[in-house]
Design a protein around this motif. Structure first.
Motif, PDB file in Angstrom:
ATOM      1  N   LYS A  93      81.653  -1.314  -9.330  1.00 28.94           N
ATOM      2  CA  LYS A  93      80.483  -1.360  -8.443  1.00 28.94           C
ATOM      3  C   LYS A  93      80.481  -0.127  -7.517  1.00 28.94           C
ATOM      4  N   TYR A 104      71.653  -9.669 -12.680  1.00 28.05           N
ATOM      5  CA  TYR A 104      72.056 -10.788 -11.808  1.00 28.05           C
ATOM      6  C   TYR A 104      71.053 -11.944 -11.843  1.00 28.05           C
ATOM      7  N   THR A 110      86.106 -14.244  -7.115  1.00 27.70           N
ATOM      8  CA  THR A 110      84.943 -13.567  -6.533  1.00 27.70           C
ATOM      9  C   THR A 110      85.209 -13.162  -5.079  1.00 27.70           C
ATOM     10  N   ARG A 127      90.665  -7.348  -7.678  1.00 26.74           N
ATOM     11  CA  ARG A 127      90.094  -7.685  -6.365  1.00 26.74           C
ATOM     12  C   ARG A 127      91.190  -8.015  -5.351  1.00 26.74           C
ATOM     13  N   GLU A 174      80.985  -9.478  -0.693  1.00 33.30           N
ATOM     14  CA  GLU A 174      79.760  -8.674  -0.850  1.00 33.30           C
ATOM     15  C   GLU A 174      80.085  -7.335  -1.512  1.00 33.30           C
TER      16      GLU A 174
HETATM   17  P1  IDP Z   1      81.679 -12.907 -10.124  1.00 31.15           P
HETATM   18  O1  IDP Z   1      81.282 -11.476  -9.857  1.00 31.15           O
HETATM   19  O2  IDP Z   1      83.100 -13.191  -9.701  1.00 31.15           O
HETATM   20  O3  IDP Z   1      81.367 -13.353 -11.524  1.00 31.15           O
HETATM   21  P2  IDP Z   1      79.363 -14.434  -9.227  1.00 31.15           P
HETATM   22  O4  IDP Z   1      79.431 -15.813  -8.681  1.00 31.15           O
HETATM   23  O5  IDP Z   1      78.745 -14.240 -10.584  1.00 31.15           O
HETATM   24  O6  IDP Z   1      80.831 -13.817  -9.143  1.00 31.15           O
HETATM   25  O7  IDP Z   1      78.538 -13.567  -8.170  1.00 31.15           O
HETATM   26  C1  IDP Z   1      78.083 -12.283  -8.494  1.00 31.15           C
HETATM   27  C2  IDP Z   1      78.327 -11.367  -7.330  1.00 31.15           C
HETATM   28  O8  IDP Z   1      77.523 -11.774  -6.218  1.00 31.15           O
HETATM   29  C3  IDP Z   1      79.765 -11.408  -6.783  1.00 31.15           C
HETATM   30  O9  IDP Z   1      80.641 -10.544  -7.464  1.00 31.15           O
HETATM   31  C4  IDP Z   1      79.589 -11.014  -5.338  1.00 31.15           C
HETATM   32  O10 IDP Z   1      79.607  -9.592  -5.179  1.00 31.15           O
HETATM   33  C5  IDP Z   1      78.205 -11.528  -4.994  1.00 31.15           C
HETATM   34  N1  IDP Z   1      78.307 -12.788  -4.237  1.00 31.15           N
HETATM   35  C6  IDP Z   1      78.731 -13.980  -4.688  1.00 31.15           C
HETATM   36  N2  IDP Z   1      78.676 -14.917  -3.714  1.00 31.15           N
HETATM   37  C7  IDP Z   1      78.212 -14.272  -2.618  1.00 31.15           C
HETATM   38  C8  IDP Z   1      77.898 -14.700  -1.272  1.00 31.15           C
HETATM   39  O11 IDP Z   1      78.068 -15.876  -0.900  1.00 31.15           O
HETATM   40  N3  IDP Z   1      77.433 -13.731  -0.444  1.00 31.15           N
HETATM   41  C9  IDP Z   1      77.230 -12.440  -0.835  1.00 31.15           C
HETATM   42  N4  IDP Z   1      77.494 -12.008  -2.078  1.00 31.15           N
HETATM   43  C10 IDP Z   1      77.967 -12.907  -2.952  1.00 31.15           C
END
Ligand code: IDP
Length: 153
Positions: free
Chosen positions: A11, A51, A93, A104, A112
């Motif tokens: 990213k 997304y 995440t 990570r 974020e």
């Molecule tokens: P992942 O990247 O671990 O698969 P996902 O749940 O698919 O996680 O979420 C996609 C992306 O959205 C995450 O990598 C993160 O950067 C962002 N994200 C997830 N939850 C939150 C939140 O509660 N606040 C802000 N960004 C979030």
């Protein structure tokens, strides 16, 4: 075991911090094959499609702002169970819950801006690879440049 492909993306925060090489190194050392890679700045429609499962979430706008804020390093990788294994290598995440030793866990501090994306299923891997690269022209390095030839260069 099954031979799979996955979509991995460094990213904008990871690109800015110079983590592309470290991330490629981890995937190569694990034994996965890089099929395609490109540094690119994506537009909002590509980001929104990527997304799409988060469309209704309150953070969707910020997520799209962030992922389009600078260059990302998009990659397609192939290997045995690469989807599940790469998710383990990436870690949770929320980096505060990600284990040390994961990408990570070692490099990110906030959900974020958590450095890296990896597909979470066969279906999303296929959709994400196509969104970023179209249909892959090259199956693998081995097809274009067999190992026997590499040794004689
Ligand atoms: P992942 O990247 O671990 O698969 P996902 O749940 O698919 O996680 O979420 C996609 C992306 O959205 C995450 O990598 C993160 O950067 C962002 N994200 C997830 N939850 C939150 C939140 O509660 N606040 C802000 N960004 C979030």
């Amino acid at each position: 075991m099954s031979l799979q492909r996955t979509f991995i993306m460094v990213k904008p925060d990871g690109v800015k911090r110079g983590l592309i090489g470290e991330i490629i190194k981890r995937f190569e050392q694990k034994g996965f094959t890089l099929l395609n890679a490109e540094l690119m700045t994506i537009d909002r429609s590509k980001a929104e499609y990527h997304y799409m499962e988060h469309q209704e979430k309150p953070f969707f706008g910020e997520l799209v702002d962030f992922i389009t804020s600078g260059p990302v390093f998009a990659m397609a990788w192939e290997g045995e169970n690469v989807i599940e294994v790469s998710r383990l290598m990436i870690g949770k995440t929320d980096p505060s819950e990600a284990m040390p030793g994961t990408i990570r866990g070692d490099f990110a501090a906030a959900k974020e801006e958590n450095v890296i994306h990896g597909s979470d299923s066969l279906l999303s891997a296929e959709r994400e690879i196509e969104n970023f690269f179209g249909l892959l022209k090259r199956r693998s390095l081995e097809d274009d440049f067999p190992f026997e030839d590499r040794k004689s260069v």
